[in-house]
Design an enzyme around this catalytic site. Structure first.
Site, short mmCIF file in Angstrom:
data_model
loop_
_atom_site.label_atom_id
_atom_site.label_comp_id
_atom_site.label_asym_id
_atom_site.label_seq_id
_atom_site.Cartn_x
_atom_site.Cartn_y
_atom_site.Cartn_z
N LYS A 97 0.83 -1.20 0.00
CA LYS A 97 0.00 0.00 0.00
C LYS A 97 0.87 1.26 0.00
O LYS A 97 1.74 1.43 0.84
CB LYS A 97 -0.89 -0.02 1.26
CG LYS A 97 -1.77 1.20 1.44
CD LYS A 97 -2.93 1.20 0.45
CE LYS A 97 -3.65 2.54 0.44
NZ LYS A 97 -4.97 2.51 1.01
N HIS A 134 -3.33 5.05 -2.32
CA HIS A 134 -4.23 6.11 -1.86
C HIS A 134 -3.97 7.28 -2.80
O HIS A 134 -2.93 7.94 -2.70
CB HIS A 134 -3.95 6.49 -0.41
CG HIS A 134 -4.89 7.55 0.09
ND1 HIS A 134 -5.86 7.29 1.04
CD2 HIS A 134 -5.04 8.85 -0.26
CE1 HIS A 134 -6.56 8.41 1.25
NE2 HIS A 134 -6.07 9.36 0.48
N HIS A 172 -10.38 3.31 -3.44
CA HIS A 172 -11.50 4.18 -3.06
C HIS A 172 -11.60 5.42 -3.95
O HIS A 172 -11.47 6.55 -3.49
CB HIS A 172 -11.45 4.57 -1.57
CG HIS A 172 -10.12 4.95 -1.00
ND1 HIS A 172 -9.28 5.85 -1.61
CD2 HIS A 172 -9.50 4.57 0.13
CE1 HIS A 172 -8.20 5.99 -0.88
NE2 HIS A 172 -8.30 5.21 0.18
N ASP A 245 -13.62 0.35 2.45
CA ASP A 245 -12.89 1.36 3.23
C ASP A 245 -13.58 1.58 4.56
O ASP A 245 -13.59 2.69 5.09
CB ASP A 245 -12.73 2.67 2.46
CG ASP A 245 -11.66 3.57 3.07
OD1 ASP A 245 -10.89 3.10 3.94
OD2 ASP A 245 -11.62 4.77 2.71
C1 NCD Z 1 -8.92 5.73 6.68
C2 NCD Z 1 -8.59 5.43 8.13
O1 NCD Z 1 -9.29 5.92 9.01
O2 NCD Z 1 -7.67 4.65 8.38
N1 NCD Z 1 -9.75 6.89 6.65
C3 NCD Z 1 -10.58 7.27 5.65
O3 NCD Z 1 -11.16 8.33 5.74
N2 NCD Z 1 -10.77 6.52 4.60
C4 NCD Z 1 -7.67 5.88 5.89
C5 NCD Z 1 -7.86 5.87 4.40
O4 NCD Z 1 -8.18 4.84 3.81
O5 NCD Z 1 -7.69 6.94 3.78
ZN ZN Z 2 -8.91 3.18 3.77
#
Ligand code: NCD
Ligand code: ZN
Length: 343
Positions: A97, A134, A172, A245
């Protein structure tokens, strides 16, 4: 009306550690056959041994449930190519990742300078190891709503030109630009999409009052982007698959002066998606999105077990908060009645 489909998989899941892991692991394990577990713990899962130890803690938290966690390694500027290759070759991890440093929750150890990780990425390309990204730039001067689109132009596209053999999942995705970029790509690129980005837009988060439980990263965008995501998710294009996610944070850490990013949707994802796909007249595409495309991308066998969803007259209620000590994790509220129930 009933719908039976292969048991779903979740290709992007945060299970955390300790009390939070104990509290949330069963929620995913009861619903999903497999999940790709994100490595953004504190400290992050950077080494093969960390992934092995974390997987053991997850299996303990899951108890006897039939659930397979696939692990990922957190790429840092100090990651050694040999570590990644060994961990992937022996089956310890399914993916690596990439968090741009500072992009999201617990990403401080992420990558600030992509050139520092090129040797690792080259080794991954040679060994067919998937990179999950990401996809947001982190520069302070870039507007938060533009960070994903800018990442495609300034980071992802140049990286793919440099290393066309590298298999990448843009994780995502939240924008029309990302959906189009994946659709128009020649190969080696796929994308995961969350439940909430298919269901809500930024008005749900910000109009008529600020709703911290809808705050996540990448941040939810305007309605036209949601529509573009829904179009590709329901299209049957095998490059798009579910990564919830699901990212639990306690209510106190979300409702604070600097609230955490993350939506906890593991408890009602399939019901929400059935509702959405039905609205799009695309219920026959749901199984591909939740239970087939991701497994095929990762080269894994399809689940033989099935689940059944039923549409009823009564809407499902928003799942109850999960208690953690004297705090709670608040599940995703889909902001509309959901008439599908998992039976
Ligand atoms: C995720 C987390 O809380 O670990 N938060 C989010 O808003 N998606 C981290 C991530 O996947 O960006
Ligand atoms: Zn995430």
């Amino acid at each position: 009306m009933k719908l039976t489909l292969r048991r779903p998989d979740d290709w992007h899941l945060h299970l955390r550690d300790n009390d939070m892991l104990t509290a949330v692991a069963g929620v995913s394990a009861a619903r999903f056959a497999r999940a790709l577990i994100m490595p953004n713990l504190v400290p992050p899962v950077v080494a093969r041994a960390d992934a092995i130890a974390y997987r053991t803690r997850i299996m303990q938290a899951v108890g006897g449930a039939s659930f397979t966690p696939y692990m990922s390694l957190y790429l840092t500027e100090n990651t050694q190519p040999s570590e990644v290759v060994q961990a992937a070759k022996d089956g310890t991890v399914l993916a690596v990742k990439l968090y741009p440093a500072g992009a999201t929750t617990n990403s401080a150890s992420g990558v600030a300078d992509l050139s520092k990780v090129m040797p690792v990425l080259e080794a991954m390309a040679q060994n067919n190891i998937v990179l999950c990204v990401h996809g947001e730039v982190t520069h302070a001067e870039v507007d938060i709503f533009d960070r994903e689109a800018q990442f495609i132009d300034t980071v992802l596209d140049p990286l793919r030109s440099q290393l066309p053999e590298l298999r990448i999942v843009m994780e995502h995705i939240t924008t029309r630009q990302a959906a189009e970029y994946v659709t128009s790509s020649a190969g080696n690129l796929a994308a995961s999409i969350t439940t909430h980005h298919l269901m809500i837009n930024r008005n749900h988060m910000l109009a008529g009052g600020i709703r911290p439980h809808y705050y996540c990263l990448p941040i939810v965008k305007r309605e036209s982007h949601r529509e573009a995501l829904l179009a590709v998710a329901t299209s049957g294009d095998p490059r798009f698959f579910l990564g919830t996610d699901s990212a639990p944070h306690t209510k106190n850490t979300k409702l604070s002066e600097c609230g955490c990013a993350g939506v906890f949707n593991a408890a009602n994802t399939m019901e929400c998606l059935a509702s959405l796909f039905e609205e799009q007249d695309a219920l026959e595409m749901l199984e591909g999105f939740t239970s087939v495309n991701g497994a095929n991308w990762y080269g894994l066998a399809l689940n033989e077990e099935t689940i059944t969803l039923e549409k009823r007259d009564e809407p499902m209620s928003v799942p109850e908060p999960i208690v953690i000590g004297d705090d709670v994790v608040v599940p995703f509220d889909p902001a509309r009645p959901i008439y599908w129930h998992q039976i």
